[in-house]
Every structure is written in structure tokens, then in C-alpha cells.
Design an enzyme around this catalytic site. Structure first.
Site, PDB file in Angstrom:
ATOM      1  N   GLU A 121      -4.997  18.907 -15.126  1.00  0.00           N
ATOM      2  CA  GLU A 121      -5.519  17.440 -15.967  1.00  0.00           C
ATOM      3  C   GLU A 121      -5.196  17.434 -17.308  1.00  0.00           C
ATOM      4  OE1 GLU A 121      -9.229  16.399 -14.788  1.00  0.00           O
ATOM      5  OE2 GLU A 121      -8.501  15.536 -12.779  1.00  0.00           O
ATOM      6  N   GLU A 143      -7.371  16.340  -5.875  1.00  0.00           N
ATOM      7  CA  GLU A 143      -8.781  16.368  -5.785  1.00  0.00           C
ATOM      8  C   GLU A 143      -9.198  15.118  -5.381  1.00  0.00           C
ATOM      9  OE1 GLU A 143     -10.466  17.502  -9.582  1.00  0.00           O
ATOM     10  OE2 GLU A 143      -8.983  18.962  -9.957  1.00  0.00           O
TER      11      GLU A 143
HETATM   12  C1  GAL Z   1     -11.520  16.876 -12.374  1.00  0.00           C
HETATM   13  C2  GAL Z   1     -11.286  18.381 -12.521  1.00  0.00           C
HETATM   14  C3  GAL Z   1     -12.059  19.226 -11.866  1.00  0.00           C
HETATM   15  C4  GAL Z   1     -13.483  18.886 -11.706  1.00  0.00           C
HETATM   16  C5  GAL Z   1     -13.679  17.435 -11.322  1.00  0.00           C
HETATM   17  C6  GAL Z   1     -14.966  17.132 -11.198  1.00  0.00           C
HETATM   18  O1  GAL Z   1     -11.287  16.097 -13.411  1.00  0.00           O
HETATM   19  O2  GAL Z   1      -9.807  18.610 -12.463  1.00  0.00           O
HETATM   20  O3  GAL Z   1     -11.754  20.453 -12.285  1.00  0.00           O
HETATM   21  O4  GAL Z   1     -14.130  18.841 -12.968  1.00  0.00           O
HETATM   22  O5  GAL Z   1     -12.815  16.521 -12.038  1.00  0.00           O
HETATM   23  O6  GAL Z   1     -14.923  15.836 -10.649  1.00  0.00           O
END
Ligand code: GAL
Length: 647
Positions: A145, A316
Site C-alpha cells: 500500500e 485484501e
Molecule cells: C490494509 C493493510 C493491511 C492491514 C489492513 C487492515 O490497509 O494493507 O496490512 O493493515 O489494511 O484493514
């Protein structure tokens, strides 16, 4: 036609080694085929400077791979270990107030720090040498990110030195820079490049041209930082390189980063984003608190499909409450399945959930996973298993071009942040308003970068809010046969951030000039004769072309020349729907008025309807409960609502 797949993010370093094999087997049983690991594990990969410990990672990759999972291996450069800071005490980014952003969380580095860039090349090379040919490692994620936690812009000494060098490479002579920036104004002229500071901590607003170049520079630094690792990895591996981008982040040019990579992925947190990043107001947030903004996911799926050169993923996917938004509700039962299907209907190759098991420690202990901290399945696991079964039955769909293109340009976001001319003018917001309007009509959209050289045989292309024409877009317009909608504010600056002397929109073969602009406070909207109003922004027009819409006080609202239309304001929702259906009609597109809270998406032969409402609705003779989906292949329904009452 590829079969979409599911995956999960996993942190073997968080769990006892004895658990890895069972975790891997359970992942496979849930229907997952991909697992991402490693992206924050630098302190375990290299516990002391130049002293690697690969044993645990070798065994973790083997445990996952032998269970049948394909591994995405992350480079851990978003989390440099504490010893790195001792090695390079000046590697930290600085905020706009001039404070160093310290160790103790993550992303504590400045993109411009050359020493840290070398360390990233070193760790990426070491990983590539060790795992580049490992048969279980089937993709790589570089860093994590970019820009998260407001880290693209840094006002550090390293950034300052790099900015001066960047300016000198761009302008060659200081007089060229002074002329381009208009530094005669307020006696801002410089004698040498070394005199130029970063545009923070000035008495009042800095020169927007100075800010614009700083924004371009900052974006270029992200591209260069990423490229260092691409170049370190490529000699060792032939599998795809990926980055995971975010929602509503415009601080760097994702198209430019994506051009060096293979797959674009993004991290989709529908409920977190609704609370944290929506302009839609409190009532809307309450209504969709457990479902998410029905257009936000779709927009980013379309955006990142355009950023990926060879496919796109959700890296994710939110599985339950997150820990970082102002409020963190649980999704309605069924929403995780809906979000997964939605991504697939936008062409996702993989949807990967974050994370496998909820961590009982540290910053994200309140963030849900597919398993609870005690290792039992969370409720969402059943949804994941269900959707993996459904995908196996349905398969994918062939990639198709949407009939509509919407140009999205990161530089325009920087330009209007530098000079908004209204506290409400926001580039993402105007693009998103148009996107939402198109979705209200049931239309599917492709996002196009500003480097698009041809609009192909699309029926309709929209270019709102573009700060400055690119040669590619001008070429694309030249040969375009469909309906073209531009404005407001499109073409209103030169690349140097000056008003073009021929006046906006500065488009050949279109005899129209924006003679003045005004921004509108709430309550001063300008009504349009045929319904709806201009809100937030209005332009005064001089033209010899045909005025095809007027405001109620008889000013030009839309000016048209053949199939090109200039929009002299920012339409409110009512005007937007009306105008977009007018343009869709002239473009010969068939629209479907979609019930409130329902969304439609076409992808090849698949047509997906999603009920984002918290209440049941009727559609095409079916009752869709909250979070239900209805999926057609051609005219045949292939996935019915959960409690289908067939027509
Ligand atoms: C994203 C990040 C992850 C985790 C996640 C939590 O922004 O890539 O490592 O922190 O959010 O929602």
C-alpha cells in the site's frame, strides 16, 4: 476465460510453526488457492543487519505450497526493522509541519532516501535469489500500500535535495522554471535551483505551479522506488509482480506504477471506506453501514482493472469489522459473498481475504479474520466456502470492453488540491459523481487513463474535471466516433498550471470559451431548465456552437458541436441522471432504471444484480433479501437469491 480464484493473507511469523500445516490444510478446505505472506516480516528475515534467517520462511512456504496453495511472497519494505533506522537516522519521512514521522508503526521511510532505496534493492535481490525459482512462489507483492497513512508526500531533507535535482532535470535553466511558474508574481523569482524549498510552511498559499511540480515529483518518487524492486526481482523470477493499492488514494499516479508491474491489486474494505472516505452524508452512512457504499467497490475494481497490465486482483477483502474507521460495524450476513461476486463480475482474477486469523496482539487485534483469535472459524468462513463452491460451478467470463469510458487522471487530482477554488471541489468526487450517475442507469463502465490514445468503438466517453489536455487524449478525441462529454473545468490549465490564453476548454474544432467561473456554496445552486441544477461549480460560456441546455436564467449549460458536448457546471444527482440518460440515448445505449440500493454489472456473458439494501426488494420477479445476488448468464439466471421465490 480464466476461472476466478480465492485467497487469503497469512502471517506465519505470528503463529507457532506447529500450526502452519493445519492452517494450510484448512485454507484448502475452505476453497482457497492463493496465500499471501511475508510483506511485513523483515525483522524475521534479517534479524540483524546482513544476517539473514531464511529457515522459517523456507519451511512456511513449503508447508503452504505442499498443501496445494500458491504463494504470493511480499517484499517487506513497508516495515524496515529498527536497526535500519540506526543505520540511516535520516531515512524518515517528514510531515508538512516539518516533523519526522518516527519508528513504532509502519511505512516509516521517505521515498527519496537513496540509502533506503539501496536497502530495498538488497532485500528484494536476496529474496529473489532465494525464492525466485521456488515452484510454490507464484507471484510477488512489492512493498504494501504505497501512500498508506499519508506517506507519499514527504518534506524531508532527502526529498528537498531530490526535488531540486528533479526540477533541474525538467527545466534545465532557472529562467525556464521562473517563466513556467510565473515567479515574477510576488517577486518569487529564483536565482539557482538550490534556492528552491519544498512548498510547505509558507506564509500563505504557495504558488500552485510549485505545488503541482512537487506533486508530480512525489509521484515520480513512488514510481522510481517501486522500479528499484522490480529491477531487483525480474532477473530472478518470471512470475507476476503485483502491488496492492487502496481506496480513494490519488497521491501518486497508479497508472505509472502499474506500468512497471504485471497485476494491479487493491485492498477493499467497504465498511471502513464508507465510514472513513465517503462524501455521501450521515443518512447514507447509516443506511449502508453494514453493506458499504454500493458504488465504491465497483469504481475501484474498474480503476484497477485499467491499472493492471496483465490482470487485476482484490488482494485484501474485508471479512468482518476492521479496526481503523470511526465506527467499525460487522457486515450483514452475506455481504462478504456479495463483495466477492461483485469483484468477479468486474473481472477480478483473484479475491483474497484479509486475514486468515485475527491477531490477538498489537495494532490490529480488533480486526476480524476468517478465523477468530482462538483458531475457530468466524461466521464468515461459511460464506467463503459457499462462494468458492459457486465460483467453481459458474466459472469466469470472457473479458469485454464496456461501452462507456470515463477518463481518470491523477494529475488532475493534484491540480485541484493545489487550487480548488472552492472548499468542495474535489477531483475524485466529480469523477465519482459521474460514475454513480452511470450506475443509476444500470450501465457498466471502463476507466481510462489520460494516456489513452484511442477510445476504440466505445459509444460514450466522459472527461470531467481534466486539468490539462494530454497529447494522447487529443489524438483519441480526433478519431472518436461516439458521444464525448467534457467539462466542467476540463482543459482549463496548461501543463505548466497557467490558464491557456485561448481560454478553456482549449479544444480544437470547438468554438467555445469559458469566460469566467464561479464556485457555489450550498443553497446557491443554479437550476437547469429541464430539471436538476448545477451545484458547487458553474462556468460562464461564450460560444458560436449550439447551446443544447440552458439554466433557468438562460445561460448556456451544455454546448454541443456534433457529438461533442461541454458541460458548464457540476450537475446535482437529478441533473446528472437526466443528462446521462440523454447522452446514453444519443449513444444508443440501453439503460435500465435500477431500484434504490440495487446495482447491476455486466461482464461478458454474466450479468450480476446485487441487493446492497438492508431490506428485501423485488427484481425481475425475484425477491432479493439483503445482500442477495441474482446472476445471469445471457438470459438464464444461474445463481438465485438465497430464499428464491421464482417468478
Ligand atoms: C490494509 C493493510 C493491511 C492491514 C489492513 C487492515 O490497509 O494493507 O496490512 O493493515 O489494511 O484493514
Amino acid at each position: 476465460m480464466t476461472q476466478p480464484e480465492l485467497g487469503v493473507c497469512y502471517y506465519p511469523e505470528h503463529w507457532p510453526e506447529e500450526q502452519w500445516v493445519k492452517d494450510a490444510t484448512d485454507m484448502v478446505s475452505a476453497g482457497l488457492t492463493w496465500v499471501r505472506i511475508g510483506e511485513f516480516a523483515w525483522s524475521r528475515m534479517e534479524p540483524k543487519p546482513d544476517l539473514f534467517d531464511w529457515g522459517w520462511l523456507d519451511r512456511a512456504i513449503a508447508a503452504l505450497g505442499e498443501a496445494g496453495l500458491k504463494v504470493v511472497l511480499g517484499t517487506p519494505t513497508a516495515t524496515p526493522p529498527r536497526w535500519m533506522l540506526s543505520r540511516y537516522p535520516d531515512m524518515l519521512a517528514y510531515d508538512a509541519e516539518g516533523h519526522a514521522r518516527k519508528f513504532g508503526s509502519r511505512r516509516h521511510y521517505c521515498f527519496s532516501h537513496e540509502g533506503y532505496q539501496k536497502e530495498c534493492a538488497r532485500i528484494a535481490t536476496a529474496l529473489g535469489e532465494r525464492y525466485g525459482q521456488n515452484s510454490h512462489v507464484r507471484a510477488w507483492q512489492i512493498d504494501n500500500e504505497y501512500g498508506c497513512h499519508d506517506t507519499t508526500l514527504s518534506y524531508s531533507p532527502a526529498a528537498q535535495a531530490a526535488f531540486r535535482a528533479w526540477l533541474e532535470a525538467k527545466y534545465k535553466t532557472i529562467s525556464a522554471l521562473n517563466a513556467a511558474w510565473g515567479n515574477v508574481f510576488w517577486s518569487m523569482e529564483y536565482g539557482t535551483f538550490d534556492e528552491i524549498d519544498l512548498p510547505n510552511l509558507t506564509v500563505t498559499e504557495p504558488n500552485p505551479a510549485h505545488v503541482m511540480d512537487f506533486r508530480r515529483f512525489s509521484s515520480d518518487q513512488v514510481v522510481a522506488f517501486n522500479r528499484v524492486q522490480v529491477e531487483a526481482l525480474r532477473p530472478h523470477t518470471s512470475v507476476p509482480l503485483i502491488h496492492n493499492y487502496m481506496g480513494r488514494i490519488t497521491d501518486f499516479d497508479h497508472f505509472a506504477v502499474g506500468a512497471d508491474l504485471d497485476i494491479a491489486s487493491w485492498d477493499s474494505y467497504p465498511l471502513g471506506f464508507l465510514e472513513d472516505r465517503s462524501d455521501q452524508g450521515e443518512a447514507f452512512k447509516t443506511e449502508f453501514a453494514r453493506q458499504g457504499d454500493p458504488d465504491f467497490q465497483a469504481f475501484h475494481h474498474d480503476l484497477y482493472r485499467a491499472v493492471g497490465t496483465d490482470g487485476w486482483w482484490v488482494m485484501e477483502q474485508q471479512p468482518g469489522p476492521v479496526n481503523w474507521a470511526p465506527y467499525n460495524p460487522a457486515p450483514l450476513p452475506g455481504m462478504v459473498r456479495l463483495w466477492t461476486w461483485e469483484a468477479i463480475a468486474h473481472g477480478a482474477d483473484v479475491v483474497s481475504y484479509f486475514r486468515w486469523r485475527q491477531a490477538p496482539f498489537a495494532q490490529e487485534q480488533m480486526h476480524a479474520g476468517l478465523q477468530r483469535p482462538d483458531g475457530e472459524d468466524a461466521n464468515v468462513m461459511a460464506e467463503v466456502s459457499r462462494v468458492s463452491g459457486e465460483i467453481a460451478n459458474v466459472g469466469g467470463a470472457k473479458k469485454t470492453m464496456a461501452p462507456i469510458g470515463l477518463v481518470f487522471d491523477y494529475a488532475s487530482a493534484w491540480a485541484w488540491e493545489a487550487q480548488p477554488q472552492s472548499q468542495s471541489f474535489n477531483y475524485f468526487r466529480i469523477i465519482y459523481d459521474v460514475y454513480r450517475g452511470l450506475r443509476r442507469l444500470g450501465l457498466s463502465v471502463d476507466i481510462l487513463p489520460p494516456t489513452t490514445e484511442s477510445f476504440s468503438d466505445r459509444a460514450l466517453v466522459l472527461i470531467p474535471g481534466l486539468f490539462s489536455w494530454t497529447p494522447e487524449l487529443l489524438a483519441a478525441i480526433e478519431g472518436f466516433k461516439g458521444e464525448l462529454v467534457i467539462g466542467p473545468r476540463t482543459g482549463s490549465k496548461t501543463p505548466d498550471f497557467q490558464i491557456p490564453t485561448s481560454l478553456p476548454p482549449n479544444l480544437p474544432h470547438f468554438d467555445t470559451r469559458v469566460s469566467a467561473v464561479e464556485s457555489l456554496r450550498p443553497g446557491t445552486e443554479i437550476a437547469l431548465r429541464e430539471g436538476g441544477a448545477f451545484q458547487l461549480w458553474h462556468e460562464f460560456i461564450e460560444t458560436t456552437e449550439t447551446v443544447t441546455e440552458r439554466t433557468t436564467d438562460d445561460q448556456p449549460a451544455i454546448v454541443s458541436h456534433e457529438r461533442t458536448h461541454y458541460l458548464a457546471g457540476w450537475p446535482d444527482d437529478a441533473a446528472m441522471t437526466r443528462l446521462l440518460s440523454r447522452f446514453a440515448q444519443t449513444a444508443d445505449l440501453s439503460t435500465e432504471p435500477i431500484p434504490h440500493g440495487v446495482r447491476r454489472r455486466d461482464w461478458g456473458a454474466l450479468r450480476l444484480y446485487m441487493n446492497y439494501n438492508a431490506t428485501a426488494i423485488s427484481l425481475h420477479g425475484y425477491t432479493l433479501q439483503p445482500a442477495d445476488i441474482l446472476l445471469f448468464r445471457g438470459d438464464t439466471p444461474i445463481i438465485f437469491p438465497t430464499q428464491a421465490t421464482t417468478p
